[in-house]
Enzyme design. Structure first.
Site, mmCIF file in Angstrom:
data_model
loop_
_atom_site.group_PDB
_atom_site.id
_atom_site.type_symbol
_atom_site.label_atom_id
_atom_site.label_comp_id
_atom_site.label_asym_id
_atom_site.label_seq_id
_atom_site.Cartn_x
_atom_site.Cartn_y
_atom_site.Cartn_z
ATOM 1 N N GLU A 73 0.815 -1.209 0.000
ATOM 2 C CA GLU A 73 0.000 0.000 0.000
ATOM 3 C C GLU A 73 0.852 1.265 0.000
ATOM 4 O O GLU A 73 0.356 2.346 0.319
ATOM 5 C CB GLU A 73 -0.964 -0.032 1.189
ATOM 6 C CG GLU A 73 -2.022 -1.081 0.946
ATOM 7 C CD GLU A 73 -2.956 -1.337 2.101
ATOM 8 O OE1 GLU A 73 -2.568 -1.061 3.247
ATOM 9 O OE2 GLU A 73 -4.058 -1.815 1.827
ATOM 10 N N TYR A 119 -12.105 17.253 21.285
ATOM 11 C CA TYR A 119 -10.794 16.758 20.857
ATOM 12 C C TYR A 119 -10.861 15.980 19.557
ATOM 13 O O TYR A 119 -9.915 15.986 18.764
ATOM 14 C CB TYR A 119 -10.125 15.939 21.974
ATOM 15 C CG TYR A 119 -9.004 16.729 22.588
ATOM 16 C CD1 TYR A 119 -9.295 17.868 23.322
ATOM 17 C CD2 TYR A 119 -7.679 16.389 22.384
ATOM 18 C CE1 TYR A 119 -8.280 18.645 23.849
ATOM 19 C CE2 TYR A 119 -6.665 17.156 22.906
ATOM 20 C CZ TYR A 119 -6.969 18.288 23.641
ATOM 21 O OH TYR A 119 -5.958 19.056 24.149
HETATM 22 P P1 13P Z 1 1.534 -4.488 3.982
HETATM 23 O O1 13P Z 1 2.070 -5.572 4.897
HETATM 24 O O2 13P Z 1 1.832 -4.782 2.536
HETATM 25 O O3 13P Z 1 2.002 -3.134 4.426
HETATM 26 O O4 13P Z 1 -0.042 -4.503 4.130
HETATM 27 C C1 13P Z 1 -0.573 -4.399 5.419
HETATM 28 C C2 13P Z 1 -1.917 -3.748 5.409
HETATM 29 O O5 13P Z 1 -2.209 -3.004 6.321
HETATM 30 C C3 13P Z 1 -2.871 -4.040 4.334
HETATM 31 O O6 13P Z 1 -4.005 -3.244 4.469
#
Ligand code: 13P
Length: 207
Positions: A73, A119
């Site tokens: 991501e 907050y």
């Molecule tokens: P990654 O291990 O590739 O960072 O993915 C983790 C994640 O949060 C997928 O939504």
């Protein structure tokens, strides 16, 4: 910040999130702007056990240039940075209460979370909801980029929050406020609540 200080800061943040129970398993990813690019957490890594030497390095065009294979991501992070030049750090998690809220059926035009506390407005502001796509689906990039133009905090439906901050701490404090507010919202389910008035919200948003 030097390269080594940035690496240490990213790893410390991963450990903090893990210790606080805001991430689990290998869920979540982090990034930090450095000179000529970004440091990003490697894919399939537990954020509580990051190794500074193995963090992924992206160049200023978002190309992978060193370290372990980046998060699937990473493109999510670079698309937020593309529209938020003041963002220095991004935290994405699958934090339980925020994810629970991301799975609720949200009527069009209603805020994802009601303005229950000052907050929440001060740290999170207006939370945008982005429709569901499979983790790693590149169509998320466009959807997140569009939402991030106006929102530092974005919630991916049936997935989790993506929070941009001027630094790692600012992003963490927004994430923590979002997570606690999501918990409060769920605790209050079925009860008559008294959210802040639109005037009170506007006053807080104006700073
Ligand atoms: P990654 O291990 O590739 O960072 O993915 C983790 C994640 O949060 C997928 O939504």
């Amino acid at each position: 910040m030097s390269d080594s200080a940035a690496r240490e800061a990213l790893c410390r943040m991963g450990e903090r999130l893990y210790t606080r129970g805001l991430v689990h398993g290998t869920a979540g990813n982090l990034s930090l702007r450095v000179e000529d690019g970004w440091l990003v957490t490697p894919t399939n890594t537990c954020l509580g056990e990051l190794d500074p030497a193995r963090l992924s390095r992206l160049d200023a065009d978002g190309r992978f240039i060193g370290g372990d294979k980046p998060s699937k991501e990473a493109f999510l992070h670079t698309s937020v940075y593309a529209v938020r030049p003041d963002a220095e750090a991004i935290i994405h998690t699958h934090s339980t209460h925020s994810v629970a809220v991301s799975c609720l059926d949200h009527p069009e035009g209603c805020p994802v979370l009601p303005p229950l506390t000052a907050y929440y407005i001060m740290r999170v502001g207006e939370l945008a909801l982005v429709p569901y796509y499979r983790p790693g689906d590149e169509r998320l990039a466009d959807a997140v980029r569009d939402a991030a133009i106006k929102h530092a905090c974005v919630l991916l439906a049936n997935h989790g929050p993506v929070i941009a901050g001027k630094g790692l701490n600012e992003a963490l404090y927004a994430l923590e406020e979002l997570e606690e507010t999501a918990k409060i919202h769920l605790l209050l389910e079925g009860r008559k609540t008294r959210p802040l008035t639109p005037e009170a919200v506007a006053e807080l948003l104006a700073g």
